[in-house]
Scaffold this motif. Structure first.
Motif: not given
Lengths: 346, 330
Positions: A233-236, A238
């Protein structure tokens, strides 16, 4: 073994040795498995480091070697049919050279671990309190009462309401979010210097995921524990990491500060991962995807391993690729100087 | 556009372990889905979204209220007629492994629905199955393989082919991309969009992933604990969510953007979804709501239309500044 890299010196650490102390230094870590006939390499010269108190993210698709890297650091790979070379420098020793007895003193004590599925990591026939107490007593010479007190304190620290009741409960009577809190309590009860979290929130709902991420951030700030955070999960990454590594087909293909990578990735694979995320602002439009899939370790492409799936592929991509430095960042792409890749859409 | 699906005051209950108690998985849900639309349903685990999906394709019987397919109640049909009718209302599940028989080749799995429906000759059925496999980009070579010999993304493609082969009009997609990597997920979402245009399909798209639901849907319903808490056009829900639960969901979704571009404030919800046996009084969200006041536990909020087509069930939704667009945490 299908692929041999010619240049053995890794540019990652050539420059960075001057910058501050490091808690964990992984140097040219390679792992090979034997399937009975042949050796095939699943990790190829993986190098990175983690500074004390820092949060480092590791991203990549399934089958890129993220979890394998974590298991190698903890010495949890099978002893037969598995070969590990390179160095894992931690706390003044090289974990690759450690025997099982020495590893036991590190595992759970100095390096904690949280897995994705809390239910399979907890023993269903013992109470939560017993399992945490067992961890404490394995590493510290304390009375069982003292160990129990520490277990209850650890449960309280991860925000479990009535921790002493919780300690008497069995894992099955807890919800997924609570079980993951228990796992975190168990991983942190011995106050490790490094916590490896492998997809700790993947099995959880977003609102619970936010709670757990908040908790991990708060605990790591309070105790100074460094965090190696493995996720897809790239959001996490970030939102919680300061630096990140992108892994592809058993290699590190990009590393550097998170915000810089998200603004302008240097490796087409990182850019591809960012681009394939659905965005609310581009509703119903065609999503750019990465064609093909991660190659099997038995069948690695020669040269750049990402070339068969890369939109920017050129004749020069048939060469074996090295990590190329760009200040604090590195990318395993010979065109990273000239390619302008799209970053995170805003 | 006419409504292909109508859900009226739908309630679905399951007996609890103590026989006298009933777990209400779905409790008083109302909505309509127009022909050709993609209707998104978001909710956390335990919110009843999958039960709702199963009821839409007649796999679960409603305990109160009803569902209508093209204005007619499918549960009023006889067993034979219902079997016929089912062909046009299909469902695709989350786990591509569990949905395929490990002992059947991909081609056989895709042909099976045609065999069951006794459509055409064996030759024709084979040809139709192959055409459909080709449409979802699975080659003839893959068609003769067994499920364990292909990847997760390919299995999900086979499942899509299997659902499409009977030429349905509506497909319930229950967490169809949750088990896939992001790049494969993007491929799959593109495929769903293409197939919708090509076969004029209607989707009910169930997911816990806001990003995915918002990307594919025309309208979105947000479910919490068996009830709808908000329903509206996807854009409006994403841009200006009205219910505090939707706001919390949106803010909890981590965004893959650099820190200096991040604008939203996080609302971290306390606690978890309450026990299904003892639903909270009044508004079911009040136990976790950052804005809850005494009124919330006393009175069930009305389902109000705040702007045309945008509904929410909250005492404060749309009223003055009580619920600002970016609610600040407690």
């Amino acid at each position: 073994m299908t692929h041999v890299e010619t240049n053995t010196s890794s540019p990652v650490h050539a420059k960075s040795s001057a910058r501050g102390e490091r808690l964990l230094e992984v140097r040219d870590l390679s792992v090979s498995f034997n399937d009975g006939n042949d050796w095939f390499e699943v990790l190829n010269k993986v190098s990175f480091d983690v500074k004390p108190g820092e949060t480092v993210g590791v991203v990549g698709e399934s089958g890129c070697g993220k979890s394998l890297t974590a298991l190698s650091i903890l010495g949890l790979l099978p002893r037969r049919g598995c070969r590990r070379t390179g160095q894992i420098l931690f706390d003044g020793g090289d974990l690759v050279a450690f025997g099982e007895g020495d590893m036991r003193k590190v595992r759970g004590r100095k390096i904690g671990m949280i897995f994705q599925e809390p239910m399979s990591a907890l023993d269903p026939v013992f109470t939560v309190g017993y399992q945490i107490t067992e961890t404490v007593r394995a590493h510290f010479k304390v009375s069982s009462r003292e160990a129990h007190e520490r277990a209850v304190a650890a449960l309280a620290a991860v925000g479990i309401p009535s921790p002493s009741n919780c300690a008497a409960m069995y894992p099955m009577s807890l919800s997924g979010g609570m079980r993951q809190r228990v796992m975190i309590a168990m991983a942190l009860v011995c106050e490790p210097q490094l916590l490896i979290a492998d997809e700790p929130t993947t099995a959880l709902d977003v609102t619970i995921q936010a709670q757990i991420m908040d908790l991990l951030e708060e605990l790591s700030q309070r105790t100074g524990t460094a965090l190696l955070f493995i996720t897809h999960n790239l959001g996490l990454v970030a939102e919680s990491c300061s630096r990140m590594l992108t892994m592809y087909a058993g290699q590190v293909v990009e590393n550097g500060p998170v915000d810089e990578i998200l603004s302008r990735p240097l490796h087409p694979y990182t850019a591809g991962l960012l681009g394939s995320l659905p965005q609310a602002k581009h509703r119903k439009s065609k999503l750019p995807s990465i064609p093909g899939r991660v190659p099997s370790p038995r069948d690695m492409p020669a040269g750049c391993r990402f070339a068969p799936r890369c939109t920017y592929v050129e004749a020069g991509c048939r060469m074996s690729q090295q990590l190329v430095g760009h200040g604090a960042r590195h990318a395993r792409c010979w065109r990273s100087d000239t390619l302008v890749l799209p970053g995170a859409a805003v | 556009m006419s409504d292909i699906l109508t859900v009226e005051n739908l309630g679905i209950g399951f007996p609890a372990r103590q026989r006298h108690q009933v777990i209400k998985a779905v409790d008083g849900v109302d909505f309509r889905v127009a022909q050709g639309e993609t209707f998104g349903v978001i909710g956390e685990s335990g919110s009843g979204k999958s039960t709702l999906g199963r009821c839409i394709v007649c796999l679960v019987r409603p305990s109160s209220g009803r569902i209508l397919h093209d204005g007619a109640d499918p549960f009023a049909l006889g067993a034979g007629e219902l079997r016929q009718h089912r062909r046009t209302f299909q469902i695709i599940f989350q786990d591509p492994n569990a949905a395929l028989d490990p002992r059947m080749t991909i081609l056989d799995s895709v042909r099976e629905p045609l065999d069951v429906a006794r459509i055409g000759t064996a030759q024709e059925r084979r040809r139709r199955a192959l055409t459909m496999l080709d449409r979802v980009a699975l080659s003839l070579e893959l068609a003769n393989r067994y499920p364990h010999e292909i990847s997760g993304g390919q299995k999900q493609r086979a499942n899509i082919a299997r659902a499409l082969v009977l030429e349905p009009r509506l497909i319930v997609c229950d967490e169809v991309v949750a088990a896939l990597d992001v790049s494969i997920q993007a491929d799959m979402l593109n495929l769903f969009a293409e197939l919708q245009r090509e076969f004029s399909l209607t989707y009910v798209f169930i997911s816990h992933d806001l990003r995915v639901v918002a990307h594919v849907s025309d309208r979105v319903a947000v479910m919490y604990f068996g009830k709808l808490v908000e329903l509206g056009p996807a854009q409006a829900i994403m841009a200006a969510p009205q219910h505090p639960y939707t706001q919390a969901l949106l803010s909890a979704e981590p965004e893959p953007i650099p820190a200096h571009l991040r604008t939203k404030e996080r609302v971290i919800l306390k606690g978890e979804i309450p026990s299904a046996l003892e639903p909270p009084s009044g508004c079911r969200f009040h136990t976790r709501c950052p804005l809850a006041v005494a009124e919330c536990s006393a009175r069930v909020p009305e389902w109000r239309e705040l702007s045309p087509g945008h509904f929410a069930a909250c005492h404060f939704a749309g009223k003055s500044a009580a619920v600002p667009a970016t609610a600040s945490p407690v």
